[in-house]
Design a protein around this motif. Structure first.
Motif, short mmCIF file in Angstrom:
data_model
loop_
_atom_site.label_atom_id
_atom_site.label_comp_id
_atom_site.label_asym_id
_atom_site.label_seq_id
_atom_site.Cartn_x
_atom_site.Cartn_y
_atom_site.Cartn_z
N VAL A 255 -7.79 15.47 -6.59
CA VAL A 255 -6.54 15.65 -5.84
C VAL A 255 -6.86 15.42 -4.36
O VAL A 255 -7.78 16.04 -3.82
N PRO A 256 -6.12 14.53 -3.70
CA PRO A 256 -6.39 14.30 -2.28
C PRO A 256 -6.17 15.58 -1.47
O PRO A 256 -5.17 16.28 -1.65
N GLN A 257 -7.12 15.86 -0.60
CA GLN A 257 -7.02 17.06 0.24
C GLN A 257 -6.52 16.72 1.65
O GLN A 257 -6.22 17.64 2.41
N GLN B 56 0.82 -1.21 0.00
CA GLN B 56 0.00 0.00 0.00
C GLN B 56 0.86 1.27 0.00
O GLN B 56 0.56 2.22 -0.73
N ARG B 57 1.92 1.30 0.78
CA ARG B 57 2.81 2.47 0.77
C ARG B 57 3.43 2.66 -0.61
O ARG B 57 3.56 3.79 -1.09
N SER B 58 3.82 1.57 -1.24
CA SER B 58 4.43 1.65 -2.57
C SER B 58 3.43 2.19 -3.60
O SER B 58 3.79 3.00 -4.46
N ARG C 72 1.21 6.64 -6.96
CA ARG C 72 0.19 7.64 -7.30
C ARG C 72 0.80 9.03 -7.38
O ARG C 72 0.41 9.83 -8.23
N HIS C 73 1.73 9.31 -6.51
CA HIS C 73 2.39 10.62 -6.56
C HIS C 73 3.14 10.80 -7.88
O HIS C 73 3.14 11.89 -8.46
N ASP D 210 -6.63 11.30 5.01
CA ASP D 210 -7.82 10.43 4.98
C ASP D 210 -8.25 10.14 3.55
O ASP D 210 -8.65 9.01 3.24
N ASP D 211 -8.17 11.13 2.66
CA ASP D 211 -8.51 10.91 1.25
C ASP D 211 -7.61 9.84 0.64
O ASP D 211 -8.07 8.95 -0.08
N VAL D 212 -6.33 9.92 0.94
CA VAL D 212 -5.37 8.95 0.40
C VAL D 212 -5.64 7.57 0.99
O VAL D 212 -5.67 6.57 0.27
#
Length: 129
Positions: free
Chosen positions: A62-64, A31-33, A38-39, A67-69
């Motif tokens: 765009v994640p704000q 998940q971290r990868s 995504r970045h 929590d969005d991510v």
């Protein structure tokens, strides 16, 4: 008949770890990868949907917040405990996770499952699709 758009491509690889690694250990690393990916390639978080005009659109939010991510990564990653062959894992994905473009669904999903007979105390093989 409205087929709702179809466009599925499956990319699969298998990974053999030198030391045994459990799904519980693997999940946060994967998940971290994917969050890092995504970045670098935000297109993995596009959503497809059908407009009232019968046209399809890709959208990106765009994640704000963190929590969005975290909500996004939970929506697009799937981890299975049951072992299956690579083909069996792909068939499970096709049966359980197939969607149509009209379904307002993220364009990409990431699935991780152990490969049948691919584990021992020293190594474990996983399918990544």
């Amino acid at each position: 008949d409205d087929v709702g758009g179809f466009s599925h491509i499956t990319l699969t690889c298998s990974v053999t770890f030198v030391q045994n690694i459990s799904m519980a250990e693997l999940q946060p690393m994967v998940q971290r990868s994917i969050i890092r990916l995504r970045h670098l390639a935000p297109g993995i978080a596009f959503k497809t949907s059908k407009l009232p005009s019968n046209e399809y659109q890709l959208s990106y939010a765009v994640p704000q917040s963190l929590d969005d991510v975290n909500n996004w990564i939970e929506d697009v990653t799937f981890f299975y405990d049951e072992e299956a062959s690579v083909e069996g894992n792909l068939m499970r994905i096709a049966r359980e996770r197939w969607w149509k473009a009209k379904d307002d669904h993220y364009s990409y999903e990431f699935h991780v499952a152990p490969i049948e007979g691919g584990g021992s105390e020293l190594q474990r093989q996983y399918t990544f699709a």
